[in-house]
Design a protein around this motif. Structure first.
Motif, PDB file in Angstrom:
ATOM      1  N   CYS A  25     106.549  19.896 -44.396  1.00  0.00           N
ATOM      2  CA  CYS A  25     106.084  18.544 -44.746  1.00  0.00           C
ATOM      3  C   CYS A  25     104.617  18.378 -44.330  1.00  0.00           C
ATOM      4  N   PRO A  26     103.744  18.035 -45.286  1.00  0.00           N
ATOM      5  CA  PRO A  26     102.322  17.937 -44.947  1.00  0.00           C
ATOM      6  C   PRO A  26     101.996  16.734 -44.073  1.00  0.00           C
ATOM      7  N   ARG A  27     102.954  15.806 -43.942  1.00  0.00           N
ATOM      8  CA  ARG A  27     102.699  14.590 -43.169  1.00  0.00           C
ATOM      9  C   ARG A  27     103.412  14.593 -41.816  1.00  0.00           C
ATOM     10  N   GLY A  28     104.146  15.658 -41.513  1.00  0.00           N
ATOM     11  CA  GLY A  28     104.886  15.702 -40.246  1.00  0.00           C
ATOM     12  C   GLY A  28     106.008  14.665 -40.216  1.00  0.00           C
ATOM     13  N   ALA A  29     106.610  14.419 -41.393  1.00  0.00           N
ATOM     14  CA  ALA A  29     107.620  13.347 -41.468  1.00  0.00           C
ATOM     15  C   ALA A  29     109.038  13.813 -41.064  1.00  0.00           C
ATOM     16  N   ASN A  84     117.479  -3.646 -39.835  1.00  0.00           N
ATOM     17  CA  ASN A  84     118.194  -3.106 -38.666  1.00  0.00           C
ATOM     18  C   ASN A  84     118.507  -1.627 -38.874  1.00  0.00           C
ATOM     19  N   PHE A  85     118.839  -1.297 -40.126  1.00  0.00           N
ATOM     20  CA  PHE A  85     119.156   0.103 -40.430  1.00  0.00           C
ATOM     21  C   PHE A  85     117.900   0.980 -40.238  1.00  0.00           C
ATOM     22  N   ILE A  86     116.762   0.488 -40.732  1.00  0.00           N
ATOM     23  CA  ILE A  86     115.516   1.267 -40.566  1.00  0.00           C
ATOM     24  C   ILE A  86     115.258   1.498 -39.074  1.00  0.00           C
ATOM     25  N   ASN A  87     115.414   0.437 -38.285  1.00  0.00           N
ATOM     26  CA  ASN A  87     115.196   0.586 -36.837  1.00  0.00           C
ATOM     27  C   ASN A  87     116.195   1.549 -36.218  1.00  0.00           C
ATOM     28  N   ASP A  88     117.438   1.492 -36.702  1.00  0.00           N
ATOM     29  CA  ASP A  88     118.493   2.388 -36.201  1.00  0.00           C
ATOM     30  C   ASP A  88     118.131   3.846 -36.475  1.00  0.00           C
ATOM     31  N   VAL A  89     117.629   4.107 -37.714  1.00  0.00           N
ATOM     32  CA  VAL A  89     117.247   5.482 -38.065  1.00  0.00           C
ATOM     33  C   VAL A  89     116.129   5.938 -37.131  1.00  0.00           C
ATOM     34  N   ILE A  90     115.169   5.065 -36.908  1.00  0.00           N
ATOM     35  CA  ILE A  90     114.028   5.419 -36.046  1.00  0.00           C
ATOM     36  C   ILE A  90     114.515   5.697 -34.624  1.00  0.00           C
ATOM     37  N   LYS A  91     115.416   4.832 -34.138  1.00  0.00           N
ATOM     38  CA  LYS A  91     115.900   4.998 -32.752  1.00  0.00           C
ATOM     39  C   LYS A  91     116.809   6.225 -32.603  1.00  0.00           C
ATOM     40  N   SER A  92     117.452   6.630 -33.712  1.00  0.00           N
ATOM     41  CA  SER A  92     118.402   7.749 -33.634  1.00  0.00           C
ATOM     42  C   SER A  92     117.743   9.116 -33.814  1.00  0.00           C
ATOM     43  N   GLY A  93     116.435   9.162 -33.843  1.00  0.00           N
ATOM     44  CA  GLY A  93     115.743  10.458 -33.953  1.00  0.00           C
ATOM     45  C   GLY A  93     114.892  10.575 -35.201  1.00  0.00           C
ATOM     46  N   GLY A  94     114.838   9.496 -36.021  1.00  0.00           N
ATOM     47  CA  GLY A  94     114.045   9.563 -37.253  1.00  0.00           C
ATOM     48  C   GLY A  94     112.724   8.824 -37.126  1.00  0.00           C
ATOM     49  N   GLU A  95     112.103   8.929 -35.939  1.00  0.00           N
ATOM     50  CA  GLU A  95     110.883   8.146 -35.685  1.00  0.00           C
ATOM     51  C   GLU A  95     109.717   8.507 -36.610  1.00  0.00           C
ATOM     52  N   SER A  96     109.805   9.697 -37.254  1.00  0.00           N
ATOM     53  CA  SER A  96     108.708  10.128 -38.124  1.00  0.00           C
ATOM     54  C   SER A  96     108.845   9.569 -39.544  1.00  0.00           C
ATOM     55  N   LEU A  97     109.898   8.819 -39.782  1.00  0.00           N
ATOM     56  CA  LEU A  97     110.242   8.328 -41.128  1.00  0.00           C
ATOM     57  C   LEU A  97     109.067   7.698 -41.885  1.00  0.00           C
ATOM     58  N   LYS A  98     108.323   6.842 -41.217  1.00  0.00           N
ATOM     59  CA  LYS A  98     107.267   6.064 -41.897  1.00  0.00           C
ATOM     60  C   LYS A  98     106.112   6.941 -42.388  1.00  0.00           C
ATOM     61  N   LYS A  99     106.034   8.167 -41.888  1.00  0.00           N
ATOM     62  CA  LYS A  99     104.904   9.024 -42.272  1.00  0.00           C
ATOM     63  C   LYS A  99     105.018   9.550 -43.703  1.00  0.00           C
ATOM     64  N   TYR A 136     104.979  10.149 -47.529  1.00  0.00           N
ATOM     65  CA  TYR A 136     104.294   9.513 -48.663  1.00  0.00           C
ATOM     66  C   TYR A 136     104.823  10.044 -50.000  1.00  0.00           C
ATOM     67  N   GLN A 137     106.074  10.539 -49.949  1.00  0.00           N
ATOM     68  CA  GLN A 137     106.823  10.866 -51.176  1.00  0.00           C
ATOM     69  C   GLN A 137     106.197  11.976 -52.023  1.00  0.00           C
ATOM     70  N   CYS A 138     105.678  13.002 -51.373  1.00  0.00           N
ATOM     71  CA  CYS A 138     105.026  14.071 -52.145  1.00  0.00           C
ATOM     72  C   CYS A 138     106.034  15.067 -52.748  1.00  0.00           C
ATOM     73  N   SER A 139     107.255  15.106 -52.191  1.00  0.00           N
ATOM     74  CA  SER A 139     108.337  15.973 -52.686  1.00  0.00           C
ATOM     75  C   SER A 139     108.270  17.435 -52.242  1.00  0.00           C
ATOM     76  N   THR A 140     107.335  17.776 -51.383  1.00  0.00           N
ATOM     77  CA  THR A 140     107.290  19.161 -50.902  1.00  0.00           C
ATOM     78  C   THR A 140     108.634  19.544 -50.283  1.00  0.00           C
ATOM     79  N   CYS A 141     109.232  18.627 -49.534  1.00  0.00           N
ATOM     80  CA  CYS A 141     110.500  18.905 -48.843  1.00  0.00           C
ATOM     81  C   CYS A 141     111.596  19.288 -49.836  1.00  0.00           C
ATOM     82  N   THR A 142     111.646  18.573 -50.947  1.00  0.00           N
ATOM     83  CA  THR A 142     112.676  18.854 -51.958  1.00  0.00           C
ATOM     84  C   THR A 142     112.447  20.226 -52.590  1.00  0.00           C
ATOM     85  N   VAL A 143     111.177  20.583 -52.763  1.00  0.00           N
ATOM     86  CA  VAL A 143     110.857  21.880 -53.375  1.00  0.00           C
ATOM     87  C   VAL A 143     111.277  23.030 -52.441  1.00  0.00           C
ATOM     88  N   VAL A 144     111.054  22.876 -51.149  1.00  0.00           N
ATOM     89  CA  VAL A 144     111.350  24.010 -50.241  1.00  0.00           C
ATOM     90  C   VAL A 144     112.809  24.067 -49.808  1.00  0.00           C
TER      91      VAL A 144
END
Ligand code: SF4
Ligand code: SF4
Length: 372
Positions: free
Chosen positions: A83-87, A13-28, A30-38
């Protein structure tokens, strides 16, 4: 030594809530960590937002919403842009913050209503009914008294009634915030007493907020600092205006309308214009950066719209009074009061609450030495 096994139970339910609240790109992701680096806003140890993306994908709700890092993120969208995956991790964390606000604010039924567009009219109707009932009981619905032929809003809606309604609304919001902060702090600390100096944490956080220092770390949405500073200081100016009005009325029995050169009017008008400009810039930036940073959800736009209507009706009511256009001035003033009520009574449940929870998380991060 026996291997320690941790069983993860995903909260779907939480995953669906995140998706419905604006996090629809979540599943994209793949844990590359580029976001953490930048990300320039994250501490070096246990950095965000990759780990938050992982928790969100796995549906580990408790670990995420009680995590101060979701508030240390200032949604600058650098991570989203790279993010290279548009997540869109900035948007996903933004969605988690909305769920955190919903989770910590009480009563939860009201929090669910504020987050759901289909209840907007119900929430809007509450102040309309309260204020209309008072105005009707005073006999001011059909015949509004004037003073020396001039429009005087305190004749239409006497100050004492405004004070009663808004003090009760503010007390309700303060009580809800107090309960939410207590629970949030307990969850963040895991019930452990922190060793850091709370006073220093509060002091440093206040200085940081006054200068909006963290916004300087943004690259993609640099211009957000000016708009947020304008909105922040206009709220400070309007709080000073309200305090002055209380002193005038209860300290000196000096009643409105006040001349335009009165300090109260000068501060109020400068703050009103700053609020209009600030909110206009926020809308402009959101539209301009929509592709890189996401266009925002109902939760974001509700806050922007309510603040904009408060500023427009506040300034409008003053101009219509000065222009003596009674048939427009009174309804404008009425809707101003309705939206001010909306902003304050529902503050713990919508985006207005981010000012409070972010401040608490920043203090916690300092006291727990998560941040220097
Ligand atoms: S959100 Fe994007 S940049 Fe960050 S870990 Fe996932 S895929 Fe990589
Ligand atoms: S939105 Fe900005 S502050 Fe938040 S995680 Fe991404 S890069 Fe960091």
């Amino acid at each position: 030594m026996a291997e320690q096994v941790q069983v993860v139970k995903p909260d779907l339910n939480f995953i669906n809530d995140v998706i419905k609240s604006g996090g629809e790109s979540l599943k994209k992701c793949y844990q590359c960590s580029t976001c953490t680096v930048v990300c320039n806003a994250t501490p070096d140890s246990k950095p965000f937002p990759r780990k938050e993306m992982m928790y969100a994908q796995w549906g580990i709700k408790d670990k995420l919403i009680s995590n101060p890092d979701i508030w240390l993120c200032h949604q600058c969208s650098d991570c989203t842009a790279y993010c290279p995956r548009g997540a869109k991790p900035g948007e996903v964390i933004g969605a988690v913050r909305k769920i955190a606000i919903k989770n910590y604010s009480a009563p939860s039924a009201l929090a669910n209503m504020v987050a759901d567009p289909k209840y907007f009219l119900v929430l809007f109707a509450i102040p309309v009914i309260i204020l209309l009932a008072i105005i009707a009981a005073l006999g001011n619905l059909s015949d509004v008294p004037r003073v020396d032929g001039k429009i005087v809003y305190s004749e239409f809606m006497p100050i004492i009634y405004i004070d009663i309604v808004f003090v009760l609304a503010a007390a309700f919001a303060a009580g809800s915030f107090a309960m939410g902060i207590r629970k949030y702090w307990k969850d963040m600390s895991g019930g452990i007493k922190l060793k850091g100096n709370l006073f220093n944490g509060i002091k440093e956080t206040i200085f940081e907020i006054l200068a909006h220092r963290r916004f300087q770390k943004c690259n993609v949405t640099k211009d957000r600092k000016i708009s947020h500073l304008l909105v922040f200081y206009s709220f400070v100016g309007l709080a000073i205006t309200t305090t002055l009005a209380i002193i005038y009325i209860y300290g000196f029995n000096y009643k409105s309308p006040y001349p335009l050169y009165d300090p109260l009017k000068i501060i109020g008008n400068i703050s009103g214009v700053a609020l209009l400009v600030g909110i206009g810039l926020i809308v402009k930036n959101r539209i301009k950066n929509a592709e890189k940073a996401g266009s925002g959800s109902y939760f974001d736009w509700l806050f922007i719209a309510v603040v904009a209507v408060v500023a427009i009706t506040g300034m409008g009511a003053q101009f219509l009074r000065l222009a003596d256009i009674g048939f427009l001035a009174y309804p404008t003033y009425f809707f101003h009061l309705v939206f001010v009520f909306f902003l304050f009574a529902y503050a713990p449940f919508f985006k207005m609450a981010h000012m409070v929870y972010r401040t608490v998380a920043m203090v916690f991060a300092k006291q727990s030495e998560r941040e220097a």
